[in-house]
Design a protein around this motif. Structure first.
Motif, short mmCIF file in Angstrom:
data_model
loop_
_atom_site.label_atom_id
_atom_site.label_comp_id
_atom_site.label_asym_id
_atom_site.label_seq_id
_atom_site.Cartn_x
_atom_site.Cartn_y
_atom_site.Cartn_z
N MET A 280 0.82 -1.20 0.00
CA MET A 280 0.00 0.00 0.00
C MET A 280 0.86 1.26 0.00
N SER A 281 2.17 1.10 0.12
CA SER A 281 3.10 2.24 0.14
C SER A 281 3.94 2.26 -1.12
N ARG A 282 3.68 3.22 -2.01
CA ARG A 282 4.50 3.34 -3.23
C ARG A 282 5.94 3.69 -2.89
N ALA A 283 6.13 4.44 -1.82
CA ALA A 283 7.49 4.83 -1.43
C ALA A 283 8.31 3.59 -1.08
N GLN A 284 7.70 2.66 -0.37
CA GLN A 284 8.42 1.43 -0.02
C GLN A 284 8.72 0.59 -1.26
N LEU B 107 2.13 -1.08 -7.46
CA LEU B 107 3.29 -1.73 -8.08
C LEU B 107 3.47 -1.28 -9.53
N LEU B 108 2.38 -1.29 -10.31
CA LEU B 108 2.49 -0.92 -11.72
C LEU B 108 2.89 0.54 -11.90
N GLU B 109 2.33 1.41 -11.09
CA GLU B 109 2.69 2.83 -11.18
C GLU B 109 4.16 3.05 -10.83
N LEU C 94 -6.01 -3.96 -15.47
CA LEU C 94 -4.98 -2.96 -15.21
C LEU C 94 -3.67 -3.37 -15.86
N GLY C 95 -3.32 -4.65 -15.74
CA GLY C 95 -2.09 -5.14 -16.36
C GLY C 95 -2.10 -4.95 -17.86
#
Length: 313
Positions: free
Chosen positions: A52-56, A99-101, A153-154
């Motif tokens: 849930m964290s794009r930063a991670q 993940l994709l972003e 989405l994929g």
């Protein structure tokens, strides 16, 4: 040596996939788990990750720079998806989008394998018999709907941004170590507990008339690894046995291996609001493109799962 990242490695499939990637395909393997999970593996370096964290996600991808990413992190229980749809949507849709972003924003060249489910076909299973990848999706439960969305989405990210994405629709996989909420593991655990005198000789079961396509998890992870090497970017592949086994037949085979007499009772609490009668995968596409086909017999898997539970109850 190529690097593989297994996101959600602490789940049922993760350890098997790490084994396969390292020992059969020669990858340098990394994996992720939630901070609260106690998981390690001798053949992989494991990191904490909250999808849930794009930063991670960004920090981890920059550190590892993987050649392929296997996205296993999911809320994968159909029963739980009915009870907690918000959690299922958050993990399966928002987590995948994160993940994709991140892959897109980093211009990451890794091949991404998105693991979906045969449940996405829903009622089409009853209409078509054997289900090919082009069968219309008719998801019949919350989990299936989130996985159908993940697949879409994929496909969008592959087409719009040129990302190297392969999607999988994996049908029911089974094997030692699976959580008790899944049908074979649940049946085997009950038998083991009855044999050990930890419960009365009565098995509690749900719908026995449905038929499902069961594949040993050790065959499933081999399919994932082969798709990472030989699959076509932007495509979706079924992974299953190509055979439908009725739950009643599965139960009969498990009970026949019991060391004591067992009575079977239907538990209304285990019946789902919607249940597709029959699901069976057409695996022609993956077999033709990668040479994969399942090798392990379901009766051997039943024996392995029973023995696994007997050692633990």
């Amino acid at each position: 040596m190529k690097k593989a990242l297994v996101i959600g490695a602490a789940g049922f499939v993760g350890g098997y996939l790490i084994d396969c990637l390292k020992n059969k395909f020669g990858y340098e393997v990394y994996g992720t788990k939630l901070a609260a999970q106690d998981f390690s593996h001798p053949d992989a370096m494991i990191f904490d990750l909250d999808i849930m964290s794009r930063a991670q996600i960004k920090s981890l991808l920059e550190k590892i720079r993987p050649d392929c990413i296997f996205h296993l992190a999911a809320q994968s229980s159909v029963a739980l998806s009915w009870k907690n749809p918000e959690l299922t949507v958050d993990i399966n849709i928002k987590g995948t989008l994160n993940l994709l972003e991140t892959v897109r924003s980093l211009d990451c060249k890794a091949r991404v394998l998105l693991v979906g489910s045969g449940e996405e076909y829903g009622a089409s299973g009853a209409e078509k018999g054997q289900i090919g990848e082009n069968t219309v999706l008719k998801p019949g439960n919350i989990y299936a709907a989130t996985k159908a969305c993940q697949n879409m989405l994929g496909a969008i990210y592959a087409k719009a941004y040129g990302l190297d994405i392969i999607s999988v629709r994996a049908f029911n996989h089974i094997g030692p170590g699976q959580a008790e909420g899944f049908v074979m593991s649940d049946f085997c655990k009950q038998v083991a507990e009855i044999e050990a005198g930890k419960r009365k000789p009565v098995m509690s079961v749900g719908n026995l008339s449905a038929s499902r396509d069961f594949t040993d998890v050790r065959d499933v992870v081999r399919a994932y690894a082969l798709l990472a090497q030989k699959g076509t970017a932007g495509e979706t592949y079924n992974v299953g046995s190509g055979r439908a086994v009725q739950i009643q037949s599965l139960l009969d085979r498990i009970v026949a291996r019991s060391k004591v007499a067992i009575e079977v009772r239907i538990d209304q609490a285990k019946l789902r609001p919607v249940d597709v009668p029959k699901i069976k995968a057409d695996i022609t596409k993956i077999t033709q493109e990668t040479g994969w086909k399942p090798e392990l017999d379901i009766n051997d898997t039943i024996g392995d799962v029973l023995d696994w539970w007997r050692k633990r109850v």
